[in-house]
Write a protein that holds these residues in place. Structure first.
Motif: not given
Length: 1080
Positions: A714-718, A748-752, A770-771, A759-763
């Protein structure tokens, strides 16, 4: 003719000339005359008038009067009616059109059914039998056969209500007709001597009609008779047993001599006659063997039916030419119908099963060979599909050793013969596909013909793969050798050379067959390894490298090599375009299904999974590396091809969703690391992927990362997202399109990332925390780039994904909803409804504007759904008015709803679905909105219930029900809305009376009418109905039906209890049925 008969004729001519209103008035006066006079007048017209239209109308009147007044007629009137139609048909033969003669035969059948008493005896059936057999014995075959056709059709018909009969009464008549009359009809129709006598004479004039009528009686009526019991009340009574024909019926149905007569007649018959004979055999084979109570009779019947189908097939296969395609198709369809009407166990128990198995194999192989010679012949394609369906659904059941199969297992010799047949058929099918394909005929490239053939091609390939799976060593060895040969041929090509013609077609066939045989389609649930392959693998345990010992894994290993060669060739600039995207798409799609089944397979799904599969390819990790690397290459080389991209993403997702791999992939997989690095690199090989693919790729990368690795991602993406967003936010409004396009990639990356949390509710909590830091920047973008609909659409879709994923959290919900409200307010500020209405009126709404509107409505819909799922305590602690957010959006959207907007089906459906659910949840908040908005809502609902679309009517009716609840509050806004309710009631009642309501909308409309009638009062509701039905035929019948519905409202005192609403719905549906019957 009498004056009454002349009046009837005059009514018919007025209707024919378009003066329906005058005709309705005159007909009403005529129908009020005494029954006897009416019957005589209709008979006079039929006997004397030469106008075919008048004759048809008189017959219709005669039928309706008889049905209406049958119970009050005296015996002499009934006797006259029973004799009249057939006598009139004989007397006026040649002077009447054939359609009118058929109408007379139909009248005769209707009258005999009305006259048939309950629990009839042989004495009761004797007059009916005598009336037909008089014509048979007198040589008047045309009349006798016409009467028999309509009698069988009428007594077998399920439309009992059309004659005013109850369902039980119809069933008893059907049972008695089957017991007393039907055997004699079969005996007459299956009379070989009489049949051959007719068919020896030329098919000309009267004899042509007799031949066709005889064949129609057999094919369309007798052999279509349903012998199964349908009456629930009679299941435990003697009547139920009567519906099982028993031993005496076996000799009637299993009439080999008559089948032989039919086949002989086929040789010399005209085209229409040959078609009817083919349909007769198909119908005969479709008769279920379960109608015979004795197991022995069932087996004998099955053997007879299969023999009849083979007699037809022998005529087709002897000196086969394309002209016999229809005959071949009918014989294959007959065999398929025989299978559908019986169980696999009956097939295996037939004494002649070994011979039948051999004949079926030969026939299937022959059809496959013909398919290779003429792959575009629809008769051959559908024949092959029918034969393969028969094998897969019935014949290979003997080979199923799983605990789910309790069928007959067969002897080793029987199983061996069956496997040999599977091998022969699979080889024949594969050989047929390797035959040189023919081009699609000119002018048929884009029409339904090609789509139809493609559908059958996919079906037959899947069925053939299942057969090949039964002999895995032979199947996969053949395909592996083929793939190896193709790979060597490709690798040996010179730099500038191209593969030979049809190379890619053959390669595509081999890949699709092999991958389909290896694994079942991944249709949402994780498929297991086919059990037949698991059983074969258990015999190979401990014998060496699984990828060489096991033929299926050896085939996949060859596919890996082929894929690498294909992509390396296409990567070379001088050889660009050598490889077909269709082949790569099929390859990646097959690997997707294979990965879902074989990588980290589930023991539960495969019942003691063999270690041959769990240890292959380095415990599956080598296969993961290969597939991820192939996906990476496919993205880089074929990124612009949607089919290749979609299949590659599916393969990547099959791996990413495997829980055991999520800790391995980010740390130990070089291929995964390379793919993730390229995705984050703005100038990588895959930077040209379309935005939807970039979004799905980021979702896969997130899903394939364990929690720790995901946190480190997440940090590099952010950082990359923040850089792009901040750079763009600082630019002027005149920013170029290139800068904006670069912004869409991080969005688009944020949407991904957001979609991965769905899909994975644990996250979900991690993703939201983050968002949420991006919310201020996203709002700045919406303000700054409001003129770019693609950016606005992406922002709304991102918020929709977050709302969908965040149902479980209260505090984050407040932040998210505040952002949603701000985003909607920014959109409303910068989007001019007047300009949009002008675009709608010109029907020039572009895809970008439609996408934006759909995204806005989807976000609002998700907010409503969220509120429905949250508890009341959550709603109180959220400290933000979700209903207010939705109403702000509706206030904007309602301004663009006009008749032209309704022509956009997707947009209008999304809007009224939103309106329906919003009013159901927030109707109490309508007091807070401007009065003009309420009027606009009412106008929109009126357009919805006037629409021809079922869904729009349903949503509109449910919105009316919600408005009725709001009006009960008694507030000023509710009182103002009350004025619109009577117009809603009139509109719904008018649509019901005029039969403009689709059947599926009736339940929702009935609830709305209940709520409206309860609010305005039953008396006012009846007055509204009286205004609508005034001057309409049979006004009183409609009002009586509606008054029965209103009595439910009165009894419930207007309270919408479950019982009251259900009772009203039944009465309202009866009103709709009454209107339909009156119109008929």
């Amino acid at each position: 003719m009498s004056a009454l008969a002349a009046g009837l004729a005059n009514v018919a001519r007025q209707i024919a000339s378009g003066r329906a209103h005058e005709a309705e008035e005159l007909l009403g006066r005529i129908l009020a005359q005494p029954t006897g006079d009416l019957l005589q007048a209709a008979a006079d017209v039929l006997s004397n008038d030469a106008d075919g239209t008048v004759q048809y109308f008189a017959a219709d009147v005669l039928k309706k009067v008889a049905i209406r007044d049958w119970a009050t007629m005296d015996p002499s009137q009934r006797k006259t009616l029973l004799a009249f139609p057939a006598a009139c048909a004989v007397r006026r033969q040649g002077a009447m059109a054939s359609a009118n003669v058929e109408q007379l035969f139909h009248l005769s059948a209707v009258f005999w059914k009305l006259a048939f008493p309950a629990n009839a005896t042989e004495a009761d059936a004797a007059p009916l039998i005598a009336s037909v057999w008089t014509h048979l014995s007198g040589g008047n075959l045309a009349t006798a056969l016409g009467l028999l056709r309509h009698l069988v059709a009428e007594f077998s018909s399920a439309s009992a209500g059309a004659l005013g009969l109850t369902w039980d009464r119809h069933e008893r008549a059907r049972v008695d007709f089957q017991r007393l009359v039907l055997p004699k009809v079969f005996a007459a129709a299956f009379d070989c001597g009489a049949f051959e006598g007719v068919f020896r004479r030329a098919a000309a004039g009267e004899n042509a009609r007799v031949r066709e009528s005889w064949l129609r009686l057999v094919a369309e009526h007798l052999l279509a008779w349903d012998f199964r019991p349908r009456s629930v009340e009679d299941d435990n009574s003697d009547a139920s047993e009567v519906l099982r024909p028993g031993k005496e019926w076996f000799c009637v149905l299993a009439n080999q001599a008559f089948v032989t007569c039919l086949i002989r007649a086929h040789a010399d018959g005209a085209a229409a006659e040959r078609h009817l004979i083919q349909e007769a055999v198909v119908s005969l084979c479709g008769l279920s063997g379960s109608v015979f109570p004795s197991p022995g009779d069932r087996i004998s019947w099955l053997e007879f039916a299969v023999g009849a189908a083979f007699e037809l097939a022998q005529r087709a296969t002897a000196g086969y030419t394309p002209e016999k395609g229809g005959l071949l198709h009918s014989s294959c369809r007959a065999l398929c119908r025989t299978a559908l009407a019986s169980s696999p166990e009956l097939w295996y128990k037939m004494p002649a099963f070994p011979r039948i198995l051999s004949d079926l194999t030969d026939l299937t192989v022959m059809v496959a060979a013909q398919h290779g010679a003429a792959p575009l012949d629809p008769w051959i394609t559908e024949s092959l599909d029918s034969m393969l369906f028969l094998w897969v659904t019935h014949l290979i059941d003997m080979l199923d050793d799983s605990v789910y199969s309790a069928g007959y297992k067969g002897t080793p010799d029987e199983r061996s013969r069956l496997k040999d047949s599977c091998k022969r058929i699979f080889e024949a099918y594969f050989s047929s596909q390797r035959a040189a394909p023919q081009p699609v005929p000119a002018g048929q490239e884009d029409d339904d013909y090609t789509a139809h053939e493609q559908e059958f091609a996919q079906s037959t390939a899947g069925l053939a793969a299942v057969l090949g799976r039964q002999v895995p060593d032979e199947c996969f060895s053949m395909l592996a050798a083929c793939i190896e040969s193709f790979t060597a041929e490709l690798a040996g090509l010179a730099t500038t050379a191209r593969p030979p013609p049809q190379f890619h077609d053959l390669l595509h066939v081999a890949i699709c067959l092999g991958m389909a045989a290896s694994a079942d389609p991944n249709d949402g649930e994780v498929p297991g390894i086919p059990l037949v392959l698991v059983r074969a693998a258990r015999k190979q345990e401990g014998k060496g490298d699984p990828t060489e010992v096991n033929s299926g894994l050896r085939f996949v290993k060859r596919v890996f090599t082929l894929a690498d060669v294909l992509l390396r060739i296409e990567e070379t600039p001088q050889r660009k375009g050598v490889v077909s995207p269709l082949v790569v798409s099929a390859l990646m799609s097959g690997l997707s299904n294979w990965a879902a089944s074989y990588i980290c397979p589930s023991d539960d799904a495969n019942l003691e999974l063999s270690p041959v599969f769990t240890t292959a390819f380095g415990d599956g990790r080598d296969a993961v590396e290969t597939i991820v690397g192939l996906c990476h290459q496919a993205f880089a080389i074929f990124g612009s091809d949607p089919d290749v991209t979609r299949a590659s993403l599916s393969a990547l997702r099959s791996i990413a969703c495997k829980r055991p791999l999520q800790a391995y992939l980010p740390v130990n997989s070089p291929a995964w690391a390379n793919l993730a690095a390229d995705e984050m690199n703005p100038v990588s090989r895959i930077s040209t992927l379309p935005l939807p693919a970039r979004r799905k790729l980021m979702e896969c990368l997130c899903l394939g990362s364990g929690k720790a690795s995901f946190m480190s991602l997440l940090p590099s993406l952010e950082q990359s997202v923040n850089q792009a967003l901040s750079d763009l936010a600082k630019t002027s409004k005149a920013v170029g399109s290139a800068e904006v396009d670069r912004l869409l990639v991080p969005l688009a990356r944020i949407r991904g990332v957001a979609e991965s949390s769905v899909q994975d509710q644990s996250r979900q909590d991690i993703v939201f925390q983050w968002i949420k830091n991006f919310f201020p920047t996203l709002l700045q973008l919406a303000e700054h780039l409001h003129f770019r609909s693609d950016v606005v659409t992406t922002l709304f879709e991102l918020l929709s994904d977050l709302v969908k994923a965040q149902h479980a959290y209260v505090e984050p919900s407040r932040l998210l909803l505040e952002c949603c409200l701000s985003m909607i307010q920014v959109f409303c500020k910068h989007s001019d409804p007047a300009k949009l209405v002008a675009q709608v009126n010109r029907k020039s709404v572009g895809d970008d504007v439609q996408d934006t509107l759909m995204a806005v409505m989807l976000l609002l819909q998700h907010i409503v759904n969220w509120d429905l799922l949250c508890s009341s305590s959550d709603a109180q602690t959220r400290r933000i008015d979700t209903g207010g957010i939705v109403l702000v959006g509706l206030h904007y959207l309602i301004g663009i709803i006009n008749p032209d907007f309704m022509s956009h089906a997707d947009l209008s459906l999304a809007f009224f679905r939103l309106l329906d659910s919003a009013l159901a949840l927030y109707s109490s908040k309508l007091d807070l909105v401007p009065e003009a908005l309420v009027h606009q809502l009412v106008a929109a609902i009126q357009r919805a219930i006037a629409s021809p679309q079922t869904d729009l009517i349903s949503h509109g009716a449910r919105s009316i029900t919600a408005l009725c609840s709001f009006c009960k509050l008694g507030t000023p806004a509710a009182t103002a809305t009350t004025a619109h309710l009577p117009s809603f009631l009139s509109q719904l009642l008018s649509s019901t009376v005029k039969e403009r309501l689709p059947p599926y909308a009736l339940p929702h409309v009935s609830r709305a009418v209940f709520a409206l009638s309860a609010f305005v009062g039953p008396r006012n509701a009846m007055e509204a109905a009286q205004k609508i039905t005034a001057q309409r035929p049979h006004e009183q019948r409609i009002l009586v039906a509606f008054s029965q519905a209103l009595s439910v409202v009165e009894a419930a005192q207007g309270q919408p209890t479950r019982e009251a609403v259900q009772s009203f719905q039944g009465a309202f549906e009866n009103l709709a049925l009454t209107c339909m019957i009156i119109r008929i």
